[in-house]
Scaffold this motif. Structure first.
Motif, PDB file in Angstrom:
ATOM      1  N   THR A 116       0.882  -1.179   0.000  1.00 50.53           N
ATOM      2  CA  THR A 116       0.000   0.000   0.000  1.00 50.53           C
ATOM      3  C   THR A 116       0.919   1.228   0.000  1.00 50.53           C
ATOM      4  O   THR A 116       0.855   2.073   0.888  1.00 50.53           O
ATOM      5  N   TYR A 117       1.762   1.300  -0.996  1.00 49.42           N
ATOM      6  CA  TYR A 117       2.853   2.278  -1.057  1.00 49.42           C
ATOM      7  C   TYR A 117       2.357   3.714  -1.086  1.00 49.42           C
ATOM      8  O   TYR A 117       2.987   4.609  -0.515  1.00 49.42           O
ATOM      9  N   VAL A 156       5.379   7.834   1.642  1.00 43.67           N
ATOM     10  CA  VAL A 156       5.764   8.687   2.776  1.00 43.67           C
ATOM     11  C   VAL A 156       6.633   7.913   3.781  1.00 43.67           C
ATOM     12  O   VAL A 156       7.604   8.464   4.327  1.00 43.67           O
ATOM     13  N   CYS A 189      -3.894  -5.497  -2.549  1.00 42.60           N
ATOM     14  CA  CYS A 189      -3.065  -6.148  -1.517  1.00 42.60           C
ATOM     15  C   CYS A 189      -3.641  -7.493  -1.077  1.00 42.60           C
ATOM     16  O   CYS A 189      -2.977  -8.253  -0.379  1.00 42.60           O
ATOM     17  N   ASP A 242      -0.397  -0.824   4.928  1.00 44.78           N
ATOM     18  CA  ASP A 242      -0.984   0.389   5.519  1.00 44.78           C
ATOM     19  C   ASP A 242      -2.228   0.786   4.721  1.00 44.78           C
ATOM     20  O   ASP A 242      -2.248   1.822   4.043  1.00 44.78           O
ATOM     21  N   PRO A 243      -3.276  -0.046   4.776  1.00 45.71           N
ATOM     22  CA  PRO A 243      -4.480   0.291   3.999  1.00 45.71           C
ATOM     23  C   PRO A 243      -5.286   1.390   4.701  1.00 45.71           C
ATOM     24  O   PRO A 243      -4.957   1.767   5.828  1.00 45.71           O
ATOM     25  N   TYR A 265      -4.300   9.261   3.133  1.00 47.73           N
ATOM     26  CA  TYR A 265      -4.723   7.897   3.455  1.00 47.73           C
ATOM     27  C   TYR A 265      -5.863   7.350   2.615  1.00 47.73           C
ATOM     28  O   TYR A 265      -5.932   6.159   2.380  1.00 47.73           O
ATOM     29  N   LEU A 311     -10.540  -5.914   5.202  1.00 46.21           N
ATOM     30  CA  LEU A 311      -9.407  -5.642   4.308  1.00 46.21           C
ATOM     31  C   LEU A 311      -8.086  -6.043   4.983  1.00 46.21           C
ATOM     32  O   LEU A 311      -7.229  -6.677   4.379  1.00 46.21           O
TER      33      LEU A 311
HETATM   34  C1  LIG Z   1      -2.899   5.055   4.233  1.00 43.74           C
HETATM   35  S1  LIG Z   1      -2.526   5.107   2.547  1.00 43.74           S
HETATM   36  C2  LIG Z   1      -0.918   4.476   2.499  1.00 43.74           C
HETATM   37  C3  LIG Z   1       0.121   5.489   2.727  1.00 43.74           C
HETATM   38  C4  LIG Z   1       1.518   4.974   2.510  1.00 43.74           C
HETATM   39  N1  LIG Z   1       1.917   4.096   3.547  1.00 43.74           N
HETATM   40  C5  LIG Z   1       2.514   6.067   2.379  1.00 43.74           C
HETATM   41  O1  LIG Z   1       3.536   6.011   3.073  1.00 43.74           O
HETATM   42  O2  LIG Z   1       2.336   6.990   1.585  1.00 43.74           O
HETATM   43  C6  LIG Z   1      -3.535   3.846   2.026  1.00 43.74           C
HETATM   44  C7  LIG Z   1      -3.205   3.357   0.644  1.00 43.74           C
HETATM   45  O3  LIG Z   1      -3.882   2.139   0.454  1.00 43.74           O
HETATM   46  C8  LIG Z   1      -4.263   2.078  -0.897  1.00 43.74           C
HETATM   47  N2  LIG Z   1      -5.294   1.033  -0.998  1.00 43.74           N
HETATM   48  C9  LIG Z   1      -6.580   1.053  -0.623  1.00 43.74           C
HETATM   49  N3  LIG Z   1      -7.164  -0.147  -0.820  1.00 43.74           N
HETATM   50  C10 LIG Z   1      -6.188  -0.945  -1.335  1.00 43.74           C
HETATM   51  C11 LIG Z   1      -6.141  -2.296  -1.754  1.00 43.74           C
HETATM   52  N4  LIG Z   1      -7.206  -3.081  -1.670  1.00 43.74           N
HETATM   53  N5  LIG Z   1      -4.978  -2.801  -2.221  1.00 43.74           N
HETATM   54  C12 LIG Z   1      -3.879  -2.030  -2.312  1.00 43.74           C
HETATM   55  N6  LIG Z   1      -3.875  -0.741  -1.933  1.00 43.74           N
HETATM   56  C13 LIG Z   1      -4.992  -0.206  -1.445  1.00 43.74           C
HETATM   57  C14 LIG Z   1      -4.701   3.428  -1.248  1.00 43.74           C
HETATM   58  O4  LIG Z   1      -4.637   3.646  -2.645  1.00 43.74           O
HETATM   59  C15 LIG Z   1      -3.707   4.228  -0.475  1.00 43.74           C
HETATM   60  O5  LIG Z   1      -2.614   4.578  -1.258  1.00 43.74           O
END
Ligand SMILES: C[S@@+](CC[C@H](N)C(=O)[O-])C[C@H]1O[C@@H](n2cnc3c(N)ncnc32)[C@H](O)[C@@H]1O
Length: 407
Positions: A63-64, A68, A104, A120-121, A148, A170
């Protein structure tokens, strides 16, 4: 050898060239990675990574987002595989392998192929709302919303879990997939935050720890990250719960050995239907995915049947073992009886032979006695006839003498 090195040290002390005296291993320091940290994600992430993931490890951040977390980590320190449902368009690092549009819960990686995985979803149910304007993160949370709830929101489909349950769902499904791609002994780093959802306190970090431990993970460490600024609200009637100004980094380890077994996965009782988590594909491989059943009810039934069959099998085994024990005991008894009877026979035959011997010896002695007495009487008889003969002879001579005298 020891005495010589001690005397050598004494000489070095006398001449003032001795080094520091040897002490126990380690050094005293207060420069430690603590469990609670005030600051931002990237600071704590760098510290916990240094503590739990050796440099050079193969790491998947699934969940890049905007990357950050990796801001303070020198590029090239790890073999980083970055993926997201929607990767942010940023400058790319040449040391990182990026993959966009990757869920993910279904990773395009082979089984046991990573040393560590970062997850980190979106951690608030508010981030799961379909319309961006309805999503959580207004006021002081707007920056959070941008960071987020970035990318696609999680859609569990019609009849799928809603609100906070969607958050847990999730995390759990991503946890199962992490378990597949991590090698035994691999490390899973999970970022989460508790939340109050529908006026109910939901301790997300507890749900994750219990759920992941059921999957076979071991929760090795827990970090609390405290926000340095105070969160506020735009409209407050009455405060019911403490306003959350902390989040968590959880560190899980996939144990070696029996790590690929799911004991159970906890789900919220608010859900109408128990979601079925299929088994990990046996043929795994690149792109190996989890099979999720389309008919949970039938799977449940099958699972129940399997359970009952297992129970029956176990009961059968027990009964078999008991029967075996009984048989063995009976055999022992039989053998003991045989032994006893054989002993008895032996002693009886012994007795018989002894008595035979006795009677034979008795007979022998009796016959001996008889023959001896017979001999004695025969001898006596012999003597008496001899004396009689002698006497008659004497008488004869006497008569002859007297007759001659008379003549
Ligand atoms: C909290 S942010 C992550 C922030 C990241 N750790 C950073 O350092 O920038 C959540 C991320 O999860 C992604 N996301 C949401 N559902 C997802 C899924 N099912 N599989 C993969 N990524 C997902 C979103 O696109 C979002 O970029």
């Amino acid at each position: 050898m020891r005495a010589r090195s001690r005397s050598a040290r004494r000489i070095r002390v006398v001449f003032g060239v001795a080094g520091p005296k040897r002490v126990q291993k380690g050094e005293s320091t207060s420069d430690l990675v603590n469990s609670a940290h005030v600051g931002d994600n990237s600071e704590l992430f760098a510290r916990l990574l240094a503590l739990h993931v050796p440099a050079g490890s193969k790491v998947a951040d699934v969940t890049y987002g905007k990357g950050v977390f990796w801001k303070r980590i020198p590029s090239g320190t790890y073999q980083l595989f970055a993926s997201d449902l929607e990767l942010a368009e940023l400058d790319r690092d040449i040391f990182v392998r990026y993959r966009d549009k990757v869920d993910c819960r279904s990773l395009p990686y082979a089984d046991d192929s990573f040393d560590a995985l970062v997850l980190d979803p979106p951690y608030m149910e508010g981030f799961f709302r379909r319309q961006q304007t309805h999503r959580a993160g207004s006021g002081t949370h707007s920056a959070f919303r941008d960071a987020y709830a970035d990318g696609n929101t999680y859609d569990a489909g019609d009849g799928g879990p809603k609100w906070h349950d969607a958050v847990t769902d999730l995390y759990l499904r991503a946890g199962i997939e992490a378990r597949r791609v991590l090698r035994p002994g691999g490390v899973l780093i999970v970022k989460c935050q508790d939340e109050v959802s529908a006026n109910k306190q939901r301790l997300t970090h507890v749900e994750i720890v219990t759920g992941y431990e059921d999957m076979g993970f071991y929760c090795k460490d827990l970090f609390v990250l405290v926000r340095s600024n105070a969160p506020g609200v735009s409209r407050l009637l009455k405060q019911v719960h403490a306003r959350k100004n902390h989040s968590y980094f959880l560190i899980f380890e996939l144990p070696r050995g029996r790590a690929k077994r799911i004991r159970s996965v906890r789900w919220s009782p608010q859900r109408e239907q128990q979601p079925v988590l299929g088994a990990v594909d046996a043929d795994g491989g690149e792109g190996g995915k989890r099979t999720v059943s389309k008919n949970p009810a039938s799977e449940k039934k099958v699972a129940g049947k399997k359970k009952a069959a297992g129970k029956k099998k176990a009961a059968g085994k027990k009964a078999k073992a008991a029967a075996g024990k009984k048989k063995a005991a009976a055999g022992k008894k039989k053998a003991a009886g045989k032994k006893k009877a054989a002993g008895k026979k032996k002693s009886a035959s012994k007795k018989k032979s002894a008595s035979k011997k006795k009677s034979a010896s008795k007979k022998k002695s009796a016959s001996k006695k008889k023959s001896a007495s017979k001999k004695k009487t025969a001898a006596k008889k012999k003597v008496s006839t001899r004396t009689r003969k002698k006497r008659t002879a004497n008488k004869k001579t006497k008569r002859q003498r007297t007759a001659s005298k008379k003549k």
